[in-house]
Design a protein around this motif. Sequence first.
Motif, short mmCIF file in Angstrom:
data_model
loop_
_atom_site.label_atom_id
_atom_site.label_comp_id
_atom_site.label_asym_id
_atom_site.label_seq_id
_atom_site.Cartn_x
_atom_site.Cartn_y
_atom_site.Cartn_z
N UNK A 5 -29.62 22.41 80.40
CA UNK A 5 -30.11 23.79 80.53
C UNK A 5 -28.96 24.78 80.41
N UNK A 6 -27.82 24.46 81.01
CA UNK A 6 -26.64 25.32 80.88
C UNK A 6 -26.24 25.45 79.41
N UNK A 7 -26.23 24.32 78.69
CA UNK A 7 -25.84 24.36 77.28
C UNK A 7 -26.77 25.25 76.47
N UNK A 8 -28.06 25.14 76.71
CA UNK A 8 -29.03 25.94 75.95
C UNK A 8 -28.88 27.43 76.23
N UNK A 9 -28.37 27.79 77.39
CA UNK A 9 -28.17 29.19 77.72
C UNK A 9 -26.90 29.77 77.09
N UNK A 10 -26.12 28.93 76.40
CA UNK A 10 -24.84 29.39 75.85
C UNK A 10 -24.97 30.07 74.49
N UNK A 11 -26.12 29.97 73.85
CA UNK A 11 -26.26 30.51 72.50
C UNK A 11 -27.68 31.01 72.29
N UNK A 12 -27.86 31.75 71.20
CA UNK A 12 -29.17 32.32 70.90
C UNK A 12 -29.90 31.57 69.80
N UNK A 37 -28.71 29.47 65.99
CA UNK A 37 -27.32 29.02 66.03
C UNK A 37 -27.16 27.76 65.18
N UNK A 38 -26.01 27.64 64.53
CA UNK A 38 -25.70 26.42 63.78
C UNK A 38 -25.18 25.36 64.74
N UNK A 47 -22.97 26.04 68.03
CA UNK A 47 -23.36 25.57 69.36
C UNK A 47 -22.21 24.84 70.04
N UNK A 48 -21.49 24.00 69.29
CA UNK A 48 -20.33 23.30 69.86
C UNK A 48 -19.31 24.30 70.38
N UNK A 49 -19.00 25.30 69.56
CA UNK A 49 -18.01 26.28 69.97
C UNK A 49 -18.50 27.09 71.18
N UNK A 50 -19.76 27.47 71.17
CA UNK A 50 -20.30 28.28 72.27
C UNK A 50 -20.26 27.50 73.59
N UNK A 51 -20.64 26.23 73.56
CA UNK A 51 -20.63 25.42 74.78
C UNK A 51 -19.20 25.21 75.27
N UNK A 52 -18.29 24.89 74.35
CA UNK A 52 -16.90 24.67 74.74
C UNK A 52 -16.27 25.91 75.35
N UNK A 53 -16.52 27.05 74.76
CA UNK A 53 -15.93 28.29 75.28
C UNK A 53 -16.55 28.67 76.63
#
Length: 296
Positions: free
Chosen positions: A133-140, A143-144, A148-154
């Motif tokens: 759920x946290x990961x899904x909240x990291x991007x809109x 997203x590619x 998504x990888x970059x958004x979750x890592x950051x």
Amino acid sequence: MLYDVSLTIEYNYGAASDRTRNILRLLPSDIPGVQVVRQRMLTIFPRPQERRDGRDFFGNEVSMVAWHRPIDALKLQLTARIERFEPAPLFDLSPPLDELHHELLMVPSLAPEAPHHFIAASPHVALSDAITEYARDCFGQGVTALGAVEAVGRALHRDMSFDPEATDVDTPPEEAFEKRHGVCQDFAHVMIAALRGIGIPAGYVSGFLRTFPPPGQPRLEGADAMHAWVRAWVGKQLGWIEFDPTNDQFAGTDYITIGHGRDYGDVAPVRGALRTSGGHETSQAVDVIPVEEMSA
């Protein structure tokens, strides 16, 4: 970039251990387009009575060693000269995240590099509803896979704090995530759980990271440490990419790989069994030195 790398791991046992057997993953190897190992040597004190070198399923170098007599200390010493290449510019040619599973289904191979080995839970990384759920909240929307990888890592870099006292080698990612504290192993495991939860194959990379002293201060010998980061499969065009959530960046020329696998358990530098009546103390020292610095 050309580096001279040294690693020393020492164990001192409270009582002499009998019939010690270890599996070591400490030797770096060539990775096409990423790094070339010019020289390498793994020295073991005392000299083992058995030693066999080979490769595991994922292609990592493995040394299997054993002693049939009591030993009260163990010293492992790696020296290597490694050339790390500049990565190609990373253009986002990955598919939208919600289409990645179609490309995954088009990969018919179960070879070691196949992404299918890295999509489900593994021994040290369980899937977690909270982390997903946290990961899904990291991007809109839209997203590619790479985005998504970059958004979750950051996001993990922003929300988690590096704390060497908060966890140990056996801490599950759910606990580290709940505390929002941990070391590079925890950052990597949480990110792997997050990516797998949203359908991105992800694995663990073990190696070394070149570090820099504070401005105006000399570099301290042995101040570096072994490091961990994440590799993720983002589609047929880009394949595997690597991101370091501890330091909020894609892996580049400052990173040297020892091995990769599903999680820490596949690349633990030292694993084994011994028979002893006492505890033990351990220490580790790493140096990653650009060759031009040594000749200056």
